[in-house]
Design a protein around this motif. Structure first.
Motif: not given
Length: 971
Positions: A565-574, A594-596
């Protein structure tokens, strides 16, 4: 050869001389047997971590928190083989009717025993005596009728006892005598008549709470309790016919609710100070005249804090409330179920000091605007479960109010002034009303509000409802409403918010920036909405740097493949630690990109069940190295790859139930060394490979219920492992059933006879130990009683071995000597004088021709095989010499194995045949060969020497061709 030349051998053999009983030998034998028995005990099977019908919580290393949970299991008797370390045993809600004398034997660590709601009518004497550490005992809802004198003996640590809802009519006079630590006793709803039966309980030194409501006591007189120096703090006498009392000087809580019959409840209190410590009083539903109730309130007017007046009617409750509110210590007033439809101005005017008023479950429609104006300290007001259609004016301007409950009413709308001046309010409950919209000004004065519950209303939109005012709000519930979308900035004014509940709405759209401003949000619940993957893929979740829990389960998120996915859905939730995406009401994700999970470097828990996923890419979890809890149950995997779990070495709990798995081979080498909890129930697993469980060394809890086991030898080791492993608990193992073969279908796995498939480890120990013991005994007895036969056999074997070894080294051709002479040292003069001196033969003699430093047996072998013949000079001393015996054995091997005439026997003495019996080899030779005898005194020696010379000079042909040694025995 002389015995003095071989002292070490002589010393060794002297230990077991025939005819002598050696004490040291038998002492050693006993020591060996004791050692073997000790080894057997140590190696015996340990108690397994397994209970047939009950799951266990905790592990064997924890002596304080291990729990056995057998509740609601249709048990008719107490479970057996309970681990002694168990501290909590719960057998509630079963069909147990009797507690036997030994049901709890060995449970000395048990602290809590729950037998609530069974059919128990009999408890044997001493049945509870084993429970020295017991602190809490629950026997409520059974069929006990009598408490015997010995029922509770040895329970010195018991502090809480529940016997309510039984049929108890009789209590033994000494039943409670030894319960010195008892603090709480509940005998509610039994058939007790006489207060004297509970007198021993009341007099217990540490008793603080006694519940004896719903019995048949008709009075409670002071003379029935002899000791007034008691410490009872709470007494529940509710729902008894009548009560009079002037005792219990330390009582703090008195419950006489629903006492009396037909208004005849008596209250004869002569000493008005005896209840001077009462803090809580329950007069709900009491059958007493108003005058006597007023008198009772006068008795406690110096200490009362909490008053409960349920079900006494509107008129009486208003009058009694007025009296009660003149008690200066009263702070909590509960007035449920009194059918109060409205509150007049006078109703609570005298309650200036009251801090909490509970008016729930009345039929209040309206309140006077000044109902609470005089309550200068009111902080908690409960108006739930009434018929209010709007927020009452009476709650406005109560500046001291901190908690306001208006739930379960029929409030239709909120106005800007509904909460005017409630600047100190911290909790507001408005759930279960009919509110459809929230004006932006409604919460403007609630600057201290921490908790706001607006769930189960009909709110459609948010607009600017939370833009200002709620600066300190930490908890907001908007669940079970009609919200269809969340727009940008809807929660912008809630910078302090930590928990936001939006589940069970109709949210289908989440705009970018929907949660903007929620910089402290830690928990976001969005489950059971209509969110799709289009919304999730946007940056709607940005701006949530402290989010720990996100629940988006039961939505409409679907992916057609597992591409990135571009962008990944949770990339901001570190900072996210818990992610829930399971589904229960539609087809699920179908594929997991793959990058969920990309960006979730702090993720600890991932729940992704019921998503209709058929496979997971091996790189699914490469972005979540801290993952600790994984639930991917109720999918259609059939099989998984071991590479899937390699990136998550910290995994502790793994749920794979109902995933159509047929085997667990993918766990082998999957880097799951920390997994302690594995659930694979409701799959198609037929057998468990031993290697699978060895790959999970930390496993303590295994749930494999509802699988289709193939019951055969392949499962034998698994059954043995379940019953004996002291680390892993196999929950529900007693219910495992066979699916194959057909003749065992639906048979319990543990009931199948599998002993023929495997030998228990203990049996190996038993067989090996038994064989060793028997061998030791046989060897000891044989050597003790058949010493010479044993020694002879020993030498026979050695001679054979040396003969085989030397046969290829030495040859009889080119012999160095005419003869090798085997003789005893005592016969040496005859040998030297007669054989060597007189006859002139070249003889091999050990004292002259043996090579110094060379092993004796090697010298013997070389001497015998280096001579044409071997002459054995036999006398009684010769027979007693062990080295001479060895020499004749070597010579006989040469004779028998080479089939040549190389052995000559010369008897210096006449030895009867029966004396040769112990010397089996010698006797055999004498029977087979003709031998020469030295003439007796006075006889001529010429014939003897002639025959001996002929024997020496004969060719090395077969013995049968020798005319000298085949003839008649020489005399």
């Amino acid at each position: 050869m002389s015995e003095v030349d071989v002292k070490p051998l002589t010393v060794t053999l002297r230990i077991t001389m025939p005819g002598k009983r050696s004490g040291s030998t038998f002492s050693q034998l006993r020591l060996i047997l004791c050692f073997l028995l000790y080894c057997w005990i140590l190696a015996g099977p340990v108690c397994g971590y397994f209970l047939k019908n009950c799951p266990i919580r905790g592990n064997l290393s924890d002596n304080f928190n291990m729990k056995v949970l057998c509740y609601n299991r249709n048990l008719e008797v107490m479970p057996i083989n309970i681990l002694w370390k168990v501290s909590v045993l719960d057998v509630a809600m079963n069909n147990i009717s009797k507690i036997g004398k030994f049901d709890f034997k060995g449970l000395s660590n048990l602290k809590i025993l729950n037998m609530f709601m069974n059919q128990i009518s009999q408890v044997d004497n001493d049945a509870l005596a084993h429970l020295e550490a017991l602190q809490e005992l629950y026997l409520a809802y059974n069929r006990l009728t009598t408490l015997s004198d010995h029922l509770f003996q040895d329970l010195a640590n018991l502090s809480l006892l529940h016997l309510d809802n039984n049929l108890i009519t009789t209590i033994g006079s000494s039943s409670f005598q030894l319960l010195s630590s008892l603090k709480t006793v509940n005998l509610t709803k039994n058939n007790l008549h006489n207060m004297k039966e509970v007198q021993p309980i009341i007099q217990l030194p540490h008793l603080r709470e006694l519940y004896i409501g719903s019995n048949r006591f008709t009075s409670f007189q002071s003379q029935e309790i002899s000791n007034k120096s008691i410490g009872l703090r709470l007494l529940d006498l509710s729902r008894n016919p009548c009560i009079t009392a002037d005792v219990l000087p330390y009582l703090e809580v008195l419950d006489i609710a629903y006492c009396g019959q037909l208004g005849r409840m008596e209250w004869d209190v002569l000493d008005r100070s005896f209840l001077s410590n009462i803090k809580g009083l329950n007069l709900s539903g009491i059958e007493m005249s108003f005058e006597r109730m007023a008198m009772e309130l006068q008795t406690v007017n110096s200490s009362l804090v909490h008053l409960r007046l349920y079900d006494i009617g509107e008129e009486r409750v208003k009058a009694l409330t007025d009296i009660a509110c003149h008690i200066p210590t009263l702070s909590l007033l509960r007035l449920h179920h009194n059918n109060i439809s409205s509150l007049s101005e006078e109703f609570l005017q005298s309650c200036k000091q009251v801090t909490e008023v509970d008016l729930e479950n009345n039929n209040i429609i309206q309140l006077s605007a000044v109902s609470f104006r005089s309550m200068e300290q009111l902080s908690t007001l409960r108006l739930g479960h009434n018929m209010l259609s709007s927020v009452p004016d009476a709650t406005r301007n109560v500046s001291t109010l901190k908690f306001l409950d208006l739930s379960f009413n029929i409030i239709l709308k909120l106005g800007c002034s509904d909460f005017a001046n409630l600047t100190g309010l911290t909790q507001l409950f408005l759930f279960h009303n009919q509110i459809s919209n929230l004006p932006g000004c409604v919460f403007k004065d609630l600057k201290e509000l921490r908790i706001l519950k607006l769930g189960s209303n009909k709110i459609l939109t948010l607009n600017d409802d939370f833009m200002s005012g709620l600066y300190k709000l930490e908890y907001l519930s908007m669940s079970y409403n009609k919200l269809s979308s969340i727009s940008k900035g809807d929660f912008k004014g809630l910078a302090s918010l930590k928990t936001l509940l939006l589940f069970d709405n109709q949210i289908a759209s989440l705009e970018d920036g929907a949660f903007e401003g929620l910089v402290n949000l830690a928990e976001l619940r969005l489950q059971s909405n209509k969110i799709t993957q289009i919304d999730i893929r946007k940056t709607v979740l940005s701006g949530l740097p402290r989010l720990r829990t996100l629940d988006i389960s039961c939505n409409y998120i679907t992916y057609v493949n597992d591409h990135k996915l571009n962008p990944p859905p949770f990339s901001h939730l570190t900072s996210l630690e818990n992610l829930l995406i399971f589904s229960q009401r539609h087809k699920g994700l179908c594929h997991l990109p793959i990058n969920f999970l990309e960006g979730l470097k702090s993720l600890l828990s991932f729940e992704a069940g019921s998503l209709n996923i058929k496979e997971l890419h091996p790189d699914t979890f490469i972005h979540t190295p801290q993952l600790w809890f994984l639930d991917i149950s109720k999918n259609e995997f059939t099989a998984l790859t071991l590479k899937l779990f390699h990136p998550i070495p910290r995994l502790n709990s793994l749920y794979l139930s109902k995933a159509r798995l047929q085997f667990l081979g993918f766990l082998i080498g999957a880097n799951l060394s920390r997994v302690t909890f594995l659930q694979v129930r409701k799959n198609a697993i037929t057998a468990v490979n031993e290697t699978v469980l060895h790959s999970l060394p930390a496993l303590t809890y295994l749930d494999m219920q509802d699988n289709a086991f193939t019951c055969g030898c392949s499962d034998a080791w698994f059954v043995n492992w379940m019953e004996n492993d002291n680390q892993t608990q196999v929950v529900g193992a007693g219910e495992f059933t066979c699916n194959y073969p057909a003749d065992l279908k639906d048979t319990k796995l543990l009931d199948v006879e599998l002993q023929f498939c495997t030998v228990h480890l203990g049996l190996y120990y038993y067989i090996s130990t038994t064989c060793l013991v028997l061998l030791t005994l046989v060897a000891s007895f044989a050597y003790h009683f058949l010493k010479w036969q044993v020694i002879y056999g020993y030498y026979l074997i050695l001679a054979f071995l040396y003969d085989t070894k030397q046969r290829n080294k030495l040859t009889p051709h080119g012999c160095q000597y005419d003869a090798f002479i085997s003789y005893n040292a005592h016969d040496e003069p005859w040998v030297l004088r007669e054989l060597e001196g007189e006859q002139g033969w070249k003889l091999c003699l050990h004292h002259r021709d043996f090579q110094p430093g060379k092993p004796i047996i090697d010298n013997i072998m070389e001497g015998i095989y280096g001579s044409r013949k071997t002459i054995c000079v036999i006398s009684r001393r010769y027979l007693e010499s062990e080295w001479c015996s060895r020499e004749i054995q070597v010579a006989s091997f040469r004779l028998f194995d080479e089939q040549k005439d190389v052995l000559i026997l010369v008897f210096l003495e006449e030895i009867p045949t029966h004396q040769l019996s112990p010397y089996h080899r010698m006797r055999k030779l004498v029977k087979r060969l003709t031998y020469l005898s030295w003439p007796r005194a006075g006889e001529q020696t010429g014939v003897f020497w002639q025959q001996l010379r002929l024997a020496l000079e004969t060719k090395d042909g077969p013995a049968e061709e020798n005319p000298i040694l085949s003839g008649v025995e020489a005399l």
